[in-house]
Design a protein around this motif. Structure first.
Motif, PDB file in Angstrom:
ATOM      1  N   GLY A 124       0.872  -1.183   0.010  1.00  0.00           N
ATOM      2  CA  GLY A 124       0.012   0.145  -0.070  1.00  0.00           C
ATOM      3  C   GLY A 124       0.934   1.231   0.074  1.00  0.00           C
ATOM      4  O   GLY A 124       1.757   1.306  -0.639  1.00  0.00           O
ATOM      5  N   GLY A 125       0.153   2.120   0.800  1.00  0.00           N
ATOM      6  CA  GLY A 125       0.790   3.483   0.558  1.00  0.00           C
ATOM      7  C   GLY A 125       2.172   3.706   1.078  1.00  0.00           C
ATOM      8  O   GLY A 125       3.208   4.549   0.161  1.00  0.00           O
TER       9      GLY A 125
ATOM     10  N   LYS B 212      -9.885   3.346   8.299  1.00  0.00           N
ATOM     11  CA  LYS B 212     -10.057   4.131   6.777  1.00  0.00           C
ATOM     12  C   LYS B 212     -11.682   4.363   6.947  1.00  0.00           C
ATOM     13  O   LYS B 212     -12.112   4.954   5.961  1.00  0.00           O
ATOM     14  CB  LYS B 212      -9.629   3.387   5.794  1.00  0.00           C
ATOM     15  CG  LYS B 212      -8.219   3.357   5.781  1.00  0.00           C
ATOM     16  CD  LYS B 212      -7.527   4.198   4.855  1.00  0.00           C
ATOM     17  CE  LYS B 212      -6.099   3.794   4.813  1.00  0.00           C
ATOM     18  NZ  LYS B 212      -5.307   4.628   4.111  1.00  0.00           N
TER      19      LYS B 212
ATOM     20  N   TYR C 249      -7.518  -4.036  -6.467  1.00  0.00           N
ATOM     21  CA  TYR C 249      -6.910  -2.584  -6.469  1.00  0.00           C
ATOM     22  C   TYR C 249      -5.148  -2.787  -6.405  1.00  0.00           C
ATOM     23  O   TYR C 249      -4.841  -3.355  -5.902  1.00  0.00           O
ATOM     24  CB  TYR C 249      -7.376  -1.935  -5.220  1.00  0.00           C
ATOM     25  CG  TYR C 249      -6.599  -0.486  -4.866  1.00  0.00           C
ATOM     26  CD1 TYR C 249      -6.939   0.450  -6.215  1.00  0.00           C
ATOM     27  CD2 TYR C 249      -6.281  -0.118  -3.845  1.00  0.00           C
ATOM     28  CE1 TYR C 249      -6.798   1.592  -5.938  1.00  0.00           C
ATOM     29  CE2 TYR C 249      -5.959   1.335  -3.651  1.00  0.00           C
ATOM     30  CZ  TYR C 249      -5.984   2.206  -4.913  1.00  0.00           C
ATOM     31  OH  TYR C 249      -5.704   3.424  -4.650  1.00  0.00           O
TER      32      TYR C 249
ATOM     33  N   GLU D  50      -1.659  -0.612  -8.737  1.00  0.00           N
ATOM     34  CA  GLU D  50      -1.133   0.451  -9.308  1.00  0.00           C
ATOM     35  C   GLU D  50      -1.791   0.868 -10.547  1.00  0.00           C
ATOM     36  O   GLU D  50      -2.230   1.947 -10.786  1.00  0.00           O
ATOM     37  CB  GLU D  50       0.448   0.180  -9.578  1.00  0.00           C
ATOM     38  CG  GLU D  50       1.170   1.435 -10.114  1.00  0.00           C
ATOM     39  CD  GLU D  50       1.088   1.531 -11.582  1.00  0.00           C
ATOM     40  OE1 GLU D  50       1.540   2.646 -12.268  1.00  0.00           O
ATOM     41  OE2 GLU D  50       0.799   0.440 -12.456  1.00  0.00           O
TER      42      GLU D  50
ATOM     43  N   ALA E 221      -5.312   2.125  -9.738  1.00  0.00           N
ATOM     44  CA  ALA E 221      -5.138   3.414  -9.021  1.00  0.00           C
ATOM     45  C   ALA E 221      -5.022   4.484  -9.940  1.00  0.00           C
ATOM     46  O   ALA E 221      -5.586   5.591  -9.913  1.00  0.00           O
ATOM     47  CB  ALA E 221      -3.889   3.469  -8.067  1.00  0.00           C
TER      48      ALA E 221
ATOM     49  N   GLY F  60      -1.417  10.136   3.778  1.00  0.00           N
ATOM     50  CA  GLY F  60      -2.270   9.831   2.675  1.00  0.00           C
ATOM     51  C   GLY F  60      -1.635  10.284   1.450  1.00  0.00           C
ATOM     52  O   GLY F  60      -1.208  11.426   1.600  1.00  0.00           O
ATOM     53  N   THR F  61      -1.819   9.587   0.344  1.00  0.00           N
ATOM     54  CA  THR F  61      -1.194  10.095  -0.845  1.00  0.00           C
ATOM     55  C   THR F  61      -2.040  10.068  -2.142  1.00  0.00           C
ATOM     56  O   THR F  61      -1.828  10.526  -3.048  1.00  0.00           O
ATOM     57  CB  THR F  61       0.112   9.437  -1.449  1.00  0.00           C
ATOM     58  OG1 THR F  61      -0.109   7.950  -1.312  1.00  0.00           O
ATOM     59  CG2 THR F  61       1.389   9.911  -0.245  1.00  0.00           C
ATOM     60  N   SER F  62      -3.023   9.130  -2.072  1.00  0.00           N
ATOM     61  CA  SER F  62      -3.787   8.990  -3.210  1.00  0.00           C
ATOM     62  C   SER F  62      -4.508  10.224  -3.656  1.00  0.00           C
ATOM     63  O   SER F  62      -4.847  10.382  -4.561  1.00  0.00           O
ATOM     64  CB  SER F  62      -4.751   7.857  -3.017  1.00  0.00           C
ATOM     65  OG  SER F  62      -5.624   7.785  -1.865  1.00  0.00           O
TER      66      SER F  62
ATOM     67  N   LYS G 112      -2.624  12.278  -5.570  1.00  0.00           N
ATOM     68  CA  LYS G 112      -2.577  11.738  -7.040  1.00  0.00           C
ATOM     69  C   LYS G 112      -4.006  12.179  -7.819  1.00  0.00           C
ATOM     70  O   LYS G 112      -3.462  12.797  -9.007  1.00  0.00           O
ATOM     71  CB  LYS G 112      -2.356  10.342  -7.100  1.00  0.00           C
ATOM     72  CG  LYS G 112      -1.274   9.603  -6.497  1.00  0.00           C
ATOM     73  CD  LYS G 112      -1.412   8.191  -6.364  1.00  0.00           C
ATOM     74  CE  LYS G 112      -0.301   7.560  -5.336  1.00  0.00           C
ATOM     75  NZ  LYS G 112      -0.613   6.306  -5.087  1.00  0.00           N
TER      76      LYS G 112
HETATM   77  C1  PLP Z   1      -1.444   5.716  -3.777  1.00  0.00           C
HETATM   78  C2  PLP Z   1      -1.676   4.242  -3.284  1.00  0.00           C
HETATM   79  C3  PLP Z   1      -1.817   4.018  -2.173  1.00  0.00           C
HETATM   80  C4  PLP Z   1      -1.718   4.728  -0.841  1.00  0.00           C
HETATM   81  O1  PLP Z   1      -2.966   5.602  -0.923  1.00  0.00           O
HETATM   82  P1  PLP Z   1      -3.499   6.279   0.576  1.00  0.00           P
HETATM   83  O2  PLP Z   1      -4.116   7.388   0.210  1.00  0.00           O
HETATM   84  O3  PLP Z   1      -2.236   6.384   1.413  1.00  0.00           O
HETATM   85  O4  PLP Z   1      -4.562   5.124   1.052  1.00  0.00           O
HETATM   86  C5  PLP Z   1      -2.378   2.696  -2.141  1.00  0.00           C
HETATM   87  N1  PLP Z   1      -2.436   1.683  -2.896  1.00  0.00           N
HETATM   88  C6  PLP Z   1      -2.134   2.124  -4.427  1.00  0.00           C
HETATM   89  C7  PLP Z   1      -2.411   1.157  -5.471  1.00  0.00           C
HETATM   90  C8  PLP Z   1      -1.679   3.666  -4.571  1.00  0.00           C
HETATM   91  O5  PLP Z   1      -1.608   3.939  -5.808  1.00  0.00           O
END
Ligand code: PLP
Length: 723
Positions: free
Chosen positions: A125-126, A512, A576, A578, A581, A603-605, A608
């Motif tokens: 994950g993140g 979450k 789920y 890459e 996403a 959190g990074t998604s 994006k």
């Molecule tokens: C960016 C990303 C994450 C992390 O996202 P969060 O906002 O931290 O939940 C997890 N999985 C994938 C496939 C991603 O691209």
């Protein structure tokens, strides 16, 4: 030391560069390079799921011969190969220009997972994506980095959802010869194998290499015949739940990884740990110094001054700790080599407030690294509070010595190439170097130059692409398995690109709160099925294989998605990854996030999504506390614990959806374009792209820590090694 030769004897010499390109993930953030593969053999490109190594392997020779005769193809090929070689051969770049005196600095970066591309499923994950984006950005900026991680033979689980909504984990062994990884060879031309020092019974690791632009990533693999069955499984998948297995993973990563770099002859003067899992690497650095006659205390202070530790977890239970008897089992022959007693050794990993909780990897890393940071400003506050008792002698007015550097995402990886092209059209005339300088906030007001209809039309295209991609995936699976039509409903067959679409994609960890929006089903139904302003939601995410609660939540959502009362407005994308996403962060309208504050470290998604003009709607936690400016999205719910927080947050979410988000989306003017909405999309890009980019983040790490790592002691140490 060398790496295996390219395995492609069927590629003619004139096109041999394609193989070099395929084995460097540079292609993953350069769309023009991917087009080269796609044009060569579109069907194989698709069938390989955009994995150039597999695709080249499966492409018959006549395709190459045809390409050689195609002038236009060859012209492109030469241009792109030149661009690639120039990138690889540049020894200058931002880092060398800013820090001309740091020539002796090389940093070894350790992480248990890397999210680089879906053809390398080495992430959960993140944390992994942060590490992957970090490497790509260091490559772009010319930061001297060497990375270490695991070659997970099975990767994280693949998710299959049964008709009743229960998540099934599917194991798939990675075909290492069809992935962009190479064997590292020893002088006899065989794959290099290194023993993990001082650990009994012995553990051997084979070494692989992934090239991430200019950054080499070495991967450790225990799945080799020299090891017994149990040891072979150490590197099969990330974060095994079994404590002993987990300890053995972390021994391999830290101690084994350290030794692999040593055997490779990689000289480095500093270490950066991404989370506590690889913290044994610091102990191993101390041991090596002690072995050279440096007293333990001095060795510790040398290691401290040259180590960076980034922590990502705001929950105590999320930090690995191992029972003392397990530590004894594996380290009883190790600690004497440090010249200390068992008690001194165990003390390094013991939290003063919870001595009974075992040997804690975060405590170890905090004690052995002078430079420590959390991953957002809020997470900095939480982390300082969590660990303050590790410094019992600190005067009360002094800050706990843990900084914060807010995460960022690698822009060329996560911004859709067509969005980037559109920006380029309007940015280039004013700021031709904008891609190089994209962390400069000033440039980004140029988004306002883009005509609304251009951005809106492109966004709509990307939305259609997301939905047709979901349908196509489902079609293929259905054709294979002939699943019940109901699951087709749950997986997006009924989605409509004209409708306001929310995306919710993340791990199904309890904090979450994936099911928050279902808190009041009647109200949700009224919002989703509103005749004039309907809303649809796309969910994606995996529950950890041993997380029963997470699986229950997932099942609930999947089952509700099939319930006709929601009229097909809810969908769930399986597995789920890459790639999923990418489609989601490019193609939905709103990115929804509602964790329990303060549990989202960063959190990074959402970052994006923001890059692509997708608008964030999130509770005030993690990065969004810094990102939200009142006009670039929506913030709802309370940052503080309330008596019934879920109910209050759900109400706040419904109100925003019903009274703000839906009306703005559906208020198109006579030309069919919702100008108010597009203005918010632009504001989302303008305000977030420069600040939450990995470029800003890496520069912050570098300017705060990296040059200071070249301390006197370490220059001396580096010189010793170099002789
Ligand atoms: C960016 C990303 C994450 C992390 O996202 P969060 O906002 O931290 O939940 C997890 N999985 C994938 C496939 C991603 O691209």
């Amino acid at each position: 030391m060398s790496v295996q030769d390219n395995q492609f004897t069927h590629i003619p010499p004139r096109l041999a560069g394609l193989a070099d390109l395929a084995y460097n993930l540079w292609w993953s953030w350069h769309p023009e390079a991917r087009i080269l593969f796609k044009q060569l053999n579109q069907l194989a490109w698709k069938a390989s799921i955009h994995n150039p190594v597999r695709m080249l392997r499966d492409t018959p020779q006549e395709y190459f011969l045809a390409a050689e005769k195609n002038e236009e193809y060859m012209r492109r090929y030469d241009i792109i190969m030149n661009r690639f070689r120039r990138y690889m051969n540049t020894t200058t770049g931002w880092f060398r220009e800013e820090y001309p005196d740091s020539k002796s600095l090389t940093i070894a970066y350790f992480s248990a997972e890397y999210g680089l591309h879906h053809s390398l499923p080495m992430y959960a994950g993140g944390l992994g994506f942060l590490a992957g984006d970090f490497l790509k950005e260091c490559s772009d900026l010319g930061v001297p980095l060497v990375a270490v991680g695991f070659m997970y033979s099975e990767g994280y689980l693949h998710q299959h959802i049964l008709p009743d909504g229960w998540q099934e984990g599917i194991r798939e062994t990675l075909d290492r010869d069809a992935a962009p990884v190479k064997r590292v060879l020893n002088s006899a031309g065989e794959q290099m194998v290194v023993q993990v020092p001082h650990i009994e019974p012995p553990i051997f690791v084979a070494v692989w290499r992934v090239d991430v632009g200019k950054v080499p990533l070495y991967l450790l693999d225990t799945d080799i015949p020299m090891n017994d069955e149990k040891t072979r499984r150490i590197s099969s998948s990330p974060y095994t739940a079994d404590r002993e297995e987990r300890l053995r993973q972390e021994i391999v990563l830290g101690i084994g990884g350290r030794n692999v770099l040593h055997q490779l002859g990689v000289l480095y003067s500093a270490v950066h740990l991404n989370e506590g899992h690889p913290a044994f690497a610091l102990i191993e650095r101390i041991r090596e110094r002690v072995a050279r006659g440096i007293p333990f205390d001095e060795a510790v202070s040398q290691v401290r001054l040259t180590s960076v530790f980034t922590t990502h977890t705001p929950v105590a239970a999320g930090h690995d700790a191992f029972p003392v008897d397990l530590m004894d089992q594996y380290f009883s022959t190790y600690y004497p080599s440090l010249g200390i007693t068992r008690e001194q050794f165990l003390h390094l990993g013991t939290h003063p407030d919870y001595p009974e909780s075992g040997f804690n990897m975060t405590v170890l890393a905090m004690r052995l690294a002078s430079y420590r940071n959390a991953v957002s400003q809020k997470h900095g506050d939480v982390t300082r509070q969590m660990w303050k008792n590790l410094w019992p002698d600190l005067p009360p007015q002094d800050p706990v010595p843990i900084d914060a550097i807010t995460n960022g995402v690698h822009l060329p990886t996560w911004m859709n190439p067509r969005i980037e092209d559109l920006l380029d059209t309007y940015f280039y005339p004013v700021s031709p170097n904008w891609q190089q300088e994209h962390d400069d906030p000033g440039i980004w007001s140029l988004v306002n130059e883009i005509p609304d209809e251009k951005l809106w039309d492109l966004h709509f295209d990307l939305k259609i692409k997301l939905m047709s991609r979901m349908r196509e995936r489902k079609r293929v699976k259905w054709a294979k398995r002939q699943e019940a039509p109901l699951s087709l409903v749950a997986e997006g067959l009924l989605l409509n690109p004209s409708i306001l679409t929310l995306g919710f994609a993340r791990r199904f960890a309890t904090y979450k709160r994936s099911a928050l929006i279902f808190h009041d089903r009647e109200r949700l139904k009224r919002i989703l099925c509103n005749r004039w302003r309907p809303v649809q939601i796309i969910f994606a995410g995996k529950a950890h294989p041993s997380d029963y609660e997470g699986k229950k939540i997932l099942q609930k959502i999947y089952t509700l998605a099939q319930d006709p009362e929601f009229e097909g407005r809810i969908a769930f994308v399986e597995d789920y990854s890459e790639q999923t996403a990418q489609y989601l962060v490019h193609g939905v309208d709103v990115w929804l996030n509602n964790p329990v504050p303060p549990l989202e470290a960063s959190g990074t998604s959402g970052m994006k999504a923001a890059l692509n003009g997708v608008i964030n709607c999130s509770v005030p936690d993690g990065w969004w506390l810094e990102g939200y400016n009142g006009s670039n999205g929506w913030s709802f719910g309370s940052p503080d614990p309330a008596a019934d927080r879920d109910a209050a947050d759900a109400q706040a979410l419904y109100d925003i959806l019903e009274y703000q988000i839906a009306p703005l989306y559906y208020s198109a003017s006579i030309d069919g374009i919702p100008h108010g909405w597009v203005a918010k999309m632009k504001e989302s890009i303008r305000s977030n792209a420069p600040r939450f980019s990995a470029r800003r983040m890496v520069k912050e790490y570098v300017s705060r820590y990296y040059p200071r790592l070249v301390s006197g002691a370490d220059i001396a140490y580096a010189c010793v090694l170099r002789k």
